[in-house]
Design a protein around this motif. Structure first.
Motif, PDB file in Angstrom:
ATOM      1  N   LYS A 192     -16.024   2.373  -1.701  1.00  0.00           N
ATOM      2  CA  LYS A 192     -16.684   1.675  -2.706  1.00  0.00           C
ATOM      3  C   LYS A 192     -15.960   1.694  -3.889  1.00  0.00           C
ATOM      4  CE  LYS A 192     -20.058   0.412   0.164  1.00  0.00           C
ATOM      5  NZ  LYS A 192     -20.363  -1.054   0.334  1.00  0.00           N
ATOM      6  N   GLU A 193     -15.432   3.027  -4.271  1.00  0.00           N
ATOM      7  CA  GLU A 193     -14.764   3.090  -5.429  1.00  0.00           C
ATOM      8  C   GLU A 193     -13.315   2.516  -5.508  1.00  0.00           C
ATOM      9  OE1 GLU A 193     -13.646   6.523  -2.885  1.00  0.00           O
ATOM     10  OE2 GLU A 193     -15.344   5.269  -3.292  1.00  0.00           O
ATOM     11  N   LYS A 194     -12.997   2.079  -4.699  1.00  0.00           N
ATOM     12  CA  LYS A 194     -11.355   1.207  -4.558  1.00  0.00           C
ATOM     13  C   LYS A 194     -11.608  -0.076  -4.042  1.00  0.00           C
ATOM     14  CE  LYS A 194      -9.179   5.766  -4.114  1.00  0.00           C
ATOM     15  NZ  LYS A 194      -7.927   6.353  -3.389  1.00  0.00           N
ATOM     16  N   GLN A 195     -12.616  -0.769  -4.438  1.00  0.00           N
ATOM     17  CA  GLN A 195     -12.842  -2.303  -3.984  1.00  0.00           C
ATOM     18  C   GLN A 195     -12.146  -2.942  -4.870  1.00  0.00           C
ATOM     19  OE1 GLN A 195     -16.560  -3.946  -3.913  1.00  0.00           O
ATOM     20  NE2 GLN A 195     -17.530  -2.543  -2.336  1.00  0.00           N
ATOM     21  N   GLY A 196     -11.080  -3.892  -4.283  1.00  0.00           N
ATOM     22  CA  GLY A 196     -10.260  -4.839  -5.005  1.00  0.00           C
ATOM     23  C   GLY A 196     -10.746  -6.295  -5.365  1.00  0.00           C
ATOM     24  N   THR A 197     -10.390  -7.047  -5.788  1.00  0.00           N
ATOM     25  CA  THR A 197     -10.653  -8.497  -6.410  1.00  0.00           C
ATOM     26  C   THR A 197     -10.791  -9.474  -5.159  1.00  0.00           C
ATOM     27  OG1 THR A 197      -8.546  -9.136  -7.210  1.00  0.00           O
ATOM     28  CG2 THR A 197     -10.058  -7.875  -8.705  1.00  0.00           C
ATOM     29  N   GLY A 198      -9.741  -9.225  -4.281  1.00  0.00           N
ATOM     30  CA  GLY A 198      -9.764 -10.077  -3.367  1.00  0.00           C
ATOM     31  C   GLY A 198      -8.689 -11.290  -3.562  1.00  0.00           C
ATOM     32  N   LEU A 199      -7.802 -10.945  -4.533  1.00  0.00           N
ATOM     33  CA  LEU A 199      -6.853 -12.210  -4.961  1.00  0.00           C
ATOM     34  C   LEU A 199      -5.635 -11.417  -4.488  1.00  0.00           C
ATOM     35  CD1 LEU A 199      -8.040 -13.051  -8.286  1.00  0.00           C
ATOM     36  CD2 LEU A 199      -8.512 -14.240  -6.224  1.00  0.00           C
ATOM     37  N   GLY A 200      -5.435 -10.324  -4.208  1.00  0.00           N
ATOM     38  CA  GLY A 200      -3.894  -9.633  -3.876  1.00  0.00           C
ATOM     39  C   GLY A 200      -3.067 -10.460  -2.860  1.00  0.00           C
ATOM     40  N   LEU A 201      -3.590 -10.613  -1.588  1.00  0.00           N
ATOM     41  CA  LEU A 201      -2.928 -11.229  -0.571  1.00  0.00           C
ATOM     42  C   LEU A 201      -2.663 -12.741  -0.861  1.00  0.00           C
ATOM     43  CD1 LEU A 201      -4.892  -9.333   2.660  1.00  0.00           C
ATOM     44  CD2 LEU A 201      -2.373  -8.985   1.553  1.00  0.00           C
ATOM     45  N   ALA A 202      -3.710 -13.363  -1.559  1.00  0.00           N
ATOM     46  CA  ALA A 202      -3.225 -14.569  -1.957  1.00  0.00           C
ATOM     47  C   ALA A 202      -2.181 -14.670  -2.902  1.00  0.00           C
ATOM     48  CB  ALA A 202      -4.436 -15.579  -2.515  1.00  0.00           C
ATOM     49  N   ILE A 203      -2.022 -14.001  -3.935  1.00  0.00           N
ATOM     50  CA  ILE A 203      -0.819 -13.856  -4.533  1.00  0.00           C
ATOM     51  C   ILE A 203       0.287 -13.592  -4.030  1.00  0.00           C
ATOM     52  CG2 ILE A 203       0.151 -12.809  -6.806  1.00  0.00           C
ATOM     53  CD1 ILE A 203      -2.820 -12.407  -7.835  1.00  0.00           C
ATOM     54  N   ALA A 204       0.302 -12.687  -3.049  1.00  0.00           N
ATOM     55  CA  ALA A 204       1.377 -12.134  -2.181  1.00  0.00           C
ATOM     56  C   ALA A 204       1.984 -13.223  -1.491  1.00  0.00           C
ATOM     57  CB  ALA A 204       1.054 -10.937  -1.508  1.00  0.00           C
ATOM     58  N   ARG A 205       1.077 -13.899  -1.037  1.00  0.00           N
ATOM     59  CA  ARG A 205       1.613 -15.184  -0.187  1.00  0.00           C
ATOM     60  C   ARG A 205       2.489 -16.357  -1.029  1.00  0.00           C
ATOM     61  NH1 ARG A 205      -2.871 -19.323   2.362  1.00  0.00           N
ATOM     62  NH2 ARG A 205      -2.848 -19.453   0.011  1.00  0.00           N
ATOM     63  N   ASN A 206       1.771 -16.467  -2.193  1.00  0.00           N
ATOM     64  CA  ASN A 206       2.261 -17.239  -3.178  1.00  0.00           C
ATOM     65  C   ASN A 206       3.805 -16.977  -3.506  1.00  0.00           C
ATOM     66  OD1 ASN A 206       0.581 -19.840  -3.909  1.00  0.00           O
ATOM     67  ND2 ASN A 206      -0.608 -18.134  -3.383  1.00  0.00           N
ATOM     68  N   ILE A 207       3.750 -15.641  -3.848  1.00  0.00           N
ATOM     69  CA  ILE A 207       5.334 -15.037  -4.127  1.00  0.00           C
ATOM     70  C   ILE A 207       6.180 -15.188  -2.970  1.00  0.00           C
ATOM     71  CG2 ILE A 207       6.510 -12.540  -4.975  1.00  0.00           C
ATOM     72  CD1 ILE A 207       3.617 -12.011  -6.385  1.00  0.00           C
ATOM     73  N   ILE A 208       6.027 -14.679  -2.030  1.00  0.00           N
ATOM     74  CA  ILE A 208       6.814 -14.824  -0.773  1.00  0.00           C
ATOM     75  C   ILE A 208       7.380 -16.347  -0.455  1.00  0.00           C
ATOM     76  CG2 ILE A 208       7.062 -14.243   1.900  1.00  0.00           C
ATOM     77  CD1 ILE A 208       7.081 -11.844  -0.204  1.00  0.00           C
ATOM     78  N   GLU A 209       6.240 -17.279  -0.634  1.00  0.00           N
ATOM     79  CA  GLU A 209       6.581 -18.748  -0.337  1.00  0.00           C
ATOM     80  C   GLU A 209       7.770 -18.985  -1.437  1.00  0.00           C
ATOM     81  OE1 GLU A 209       2.978 -20.631   0.268  1.00  0.00           O
ATOM     82  OE2 GLU A 209       2.705 -20.061   2.415  1.00  0.00           O
ATOM     83  N   ALA A 210       7.345 -18.700  -2.634  1.00  0.00           N
ATOM     84  CA  ALA A 210       8.270 -19.124  -3.603  1.00  0.00           C
ATOM     85  C   ALA A 210       9.714 -18.596  -3.492  1.00  0.00           C
ATOM     86  CB  ALA A 210       7.656 -18.673  -5.148  1.00  0.00           C
ATOM     87  N   HIS A 211       9.850 -17.485  -2.946  1.00  0.00           N
ATOM     88  CA  HIS A 211      11.293 -16.925  -2.491  1.00  0.00           C
ATOM     89  C   HIS A 211      11.645 -17.506  -1.143  1.00  0.00           C
ATOM     90  CE1 HIS A 211      10.266 -13.575  -5.269  1.00  0.00           C
ATOM     91  NE2 HIS A 211      11.517 -13.221  -5.333  1.00  0.00           N
ATOM     92  N   GLN A 212      11.257 -18.559  -0.864  1.00  0.00           N
ATOM     93  CA  GLN A 212      11.377 -19.390   0.575  1.00  0.00           C
ATOM     94  C   GLN A 212      11.388 -18.516   1.663  1.00  0.00           C
ATOM     95  OE1 GLN A 212      15.154 -21.056  -0.280  1.00  0.00           O
ATOM     96  NE2 GLN A 212      14.401 -22.621  -1.798  1.00  0.00           N
ATOM     97  N   GLY A 213      10.372 -17.653   1.730  1.00  0.00           N
ATOM     98  CA  GLY A 213      10.166 -16.674   2.630  1.00  0.00           C
ATOM     99  C   GLY A 213       8.796 -16.890   3.653  1.00  0.00           C
TER     100      GLY A 213
END
Length: 584
Positions: free
Chosen positions: A540-561
């Motif tokens: 409970k004390e470490k819940q995230g926003t749920g956006l990290g993996l979506a951002i990670a996917r876009n970063i990797i795809e921007a690197h053509q990976g």
């Protein structure tokens, strides 16, 4: 076969016609010549008997009469003179078949007696003696008696046979010549037709540029000219149809929607690749035997029957392999008769998913902002209402307000970053990076967190290439997010393993944990915005926003990976990404 060809039939027709005419003509000619030779022989014998009888009636000396008779008679004939005083004179002959005519025969033979008894005027008669056919002509004498001229029919028959042979030979030669000229003429006539047949055969094989040589200026030549014109028109129309067909096929094949064209019996006439994929998925889902012919989906069959029955467009929905399809089935008419239908099948899964994401996005943002806003409002009211008496309490409340404001700022910044990335506005600051040291530094900074959470963190490196081109800050953001998620979803005593591999082509990194895992039904959505696993398994004390993996996917795809996830519930999860070592 030759006799089945036009040349054979035409030649045979001409040959049979000419042969029939020649046979009839030869029959009548042979009949005519047979009677003609006998008639001519009788005429000659009658003239001879008449001359001899006139000599005898002229009272000439018998020796003179007999000498004259020898001179007048035909060497192949024999003359017998019956005088009035019952004396007879018999001439000589070169025909041995007439040797039986002698004085003994005249006096003793009954036929000889009948001949003399019946002669009252000039007459002819035939008879057979010793298998010899003989014809006789008799002329009576004025003072009694008669003159008879005898001739063997063998001579006449020999002449007739010679004539018959000549007629048959002429007929045979005529038939041979007719055969030759019939074949020659038929070949000349049918040669252009044969050329046209060959050209027509080439047309059936699609060689529409075939030309027929125009050899004559008659009707066949005109036919060849029209045939060439027909070939040109066919070539033009076929090319036009082929272009239209190719254009239609290209349009149908390039359509993102599936297209079926069916006849009334449900047989597939036209199908494009998306429709093929839909059909394969439906048959796979309904466990159809691959060795058997693929069946038409039930929804499509029902739509076809409804279109035929009601003659109107029908809209149906279908769910195959978890994807939503909408099919519009339109009737195809043959004049006023419905001959089939066209079914356009659209995959609406993405549209409905995006619509759901849009609704979920609003709900999630509202949910994520509502909690910190409520906390800000509540603790602010506590400070304003002097609920916190001491300075330490007020500092505690202010600290909470500060942390919640930072959380709201972080959420808004992440939303802005994600929006820019999805809009294609992400800017990478690519530089050369020492890959091994870079990864070791990122893993090392989690040592304190892993000790606090009693989680074991290990790093395995297999570096064949040390220098890579990337945006170090963005890749660190991805790797930090993956390691942090792995630690947060691991229980005490759990393990988090980081594996890194590099070569001249790519950098491959895996983050593996033995935590709670992700349900199979959630795997397709882990890289969506605001995705969170079952909240009961998240600290409970470490819940995230749920956006990290979506951002990670876009970063990797921007690197053509590419980035992917593998997980099994209660066994752990493995996130991995792969990017090129050289940025293009």
């Amino acid at each position: 076969m030759f006799w089945k060809s036009v040349v054979g039939k035409l030649s045979l027709t001409i040959l049979l016609l000419v042969s029939f005419v020649l046979c009839v003509l030869m029959f009548f000619l042979m009949q005519f010549f047979e009677n003609y030779h006998i008639q001519e022989a009788e005429n000659d014998m009658s003239q001879m008997s008449a001359k001899i009888s006139s000599l005898v009636d002229s009272d000439y000396d018998s020796e003179f009469i007999e000498d004259a008779t020898e001179m007048l008679r035909d060497p192949s004939s024999r003359v017998v003179i019956y005088y009035a005083d019952d004396e007879q004179w018999i001439s000589g002959t070169e025909d041995t078949d007439l040797n039986f005519i002698n004085e003994s025969w005249i006096l003793n033979d009954e036929e000889a007696q009948d001949l003399t008894d019946q002669v009252t005027s000039q007459s002819s008669q035939g008879f057979v003696v010793n298998d010899n056919e003989v014809i006789s002509v008799g002329s009576p004498l004025e003072n009694g008696g008669a003159v008879f001229v005898f001739k063997s029919l063998d001579m006449i028959n020999e002449t007739r046979d010679q004539t018959t042979k000549l007629i048959l030979l002429s007929g045979g030669i005529a038939i041979l010549l007719t055969t030759f000229f019939a074949v020659f003429l038929s070949s000349r006539i049918t040669a252009p037709l044969i050329k046209m047949r060959e050209a027509a055969y080439n047309l059936t094989r699609g060689e529409f540029n075939t030309k027929v040589p125009v050899l004559t200026r008659d009707e066949i030549g005109d036919l060849a000219v029209e045939f060439n014109r027909m070939g040109n028109q066919l070539n033009y129309h076929i090319q036009a149809l082929r272009q239209e067909k190719e254009q239609l096929s290209s349009i149908v094949s390039s359509m993102a929607d599936g297209v079926f064209t069916l006849n009334r019996d449900g047989e597939i006439i036209v199908i494009n690749p998306p429709a093929e994929a839909y059909l394969d998925n439906w048959n796979y889902e309904h466990k159809q035997d691959e060795e058997k012919e693929r069946q038409l989906p039930k929804e499509l069959k029902d739509a076809l029957n409804e279109v035929i029955a009601e003659e109107r467009a029908v809209l149906k929905e279908s769910v195959v392999q978890g994807r939503n399809y909408v099919m519009l089935v339109t009737p195809l008419y043959d004049e006023s008769h419905v001959r089939g239908c066209v079914a356009v099948i659209r995959d609406m899964t993405e549209e409905r998913r995006l619509d759901k994401l849009r609704k979920d996005f609003i709900a999630n943002v509202s949910h994520e902002l509502r909690t910190p806003i409520s906390m800000l409002q509540g603790y602010s009211e506590a400070i304003v209402d002097d609920i916190a008496d001491t300075k330490e309490d007020k500092n505690e409340l202010a600290k909470i307000i500060y942390e919640e404001s930072l959380r709201m700022g972080r959420l808004v910044n992440e939303l802005l970053d994600l929006a820019r990335m999805e809009a294609g506005q992400i800017q990478l600051h690519v530089d050369s990076v020492a890959v091994q040291a870079f990864i070791e530094r990122i893993v090392h900074k989690f040592q304190g967190i892993t000790q606090d959470n009693e989680v074991e963190l290990s790093l395995t490196l297999d570096m064949h290439e040390q220098i890579g081109e990337m945006d170090a800050d963005r890749i660190e953001q991805v790797l930090t997010n993956l390691i942090d998620n792995a630690i947060r979803h691991s229980d005490k005593g759990g393990k988090v393993e980081v594996h890194a591999l590099s070569n001249s082509d790519f950098l491959h990194v895996e983050v593996e944990d033995n935590g709670s895992g992700i349900p199979e039904e959630d795997l397709p959505f882990v890289f969506e915005r605001f995705y969170k696993a079952d909240k009961s398994r998240v600290k409970k004390e470490k819940q995230g926003t749920g956006l990290g993996l979506a951002i990670a996917r876009n970063i990797i795809e921007a690197h053509q990976g590419k980035i992917q996830v593998r997980s099994k519930l209660d066994f752990g999860t493995t996130f991995s990404f792969e990017i090129p070592m050289k940025h293009s």
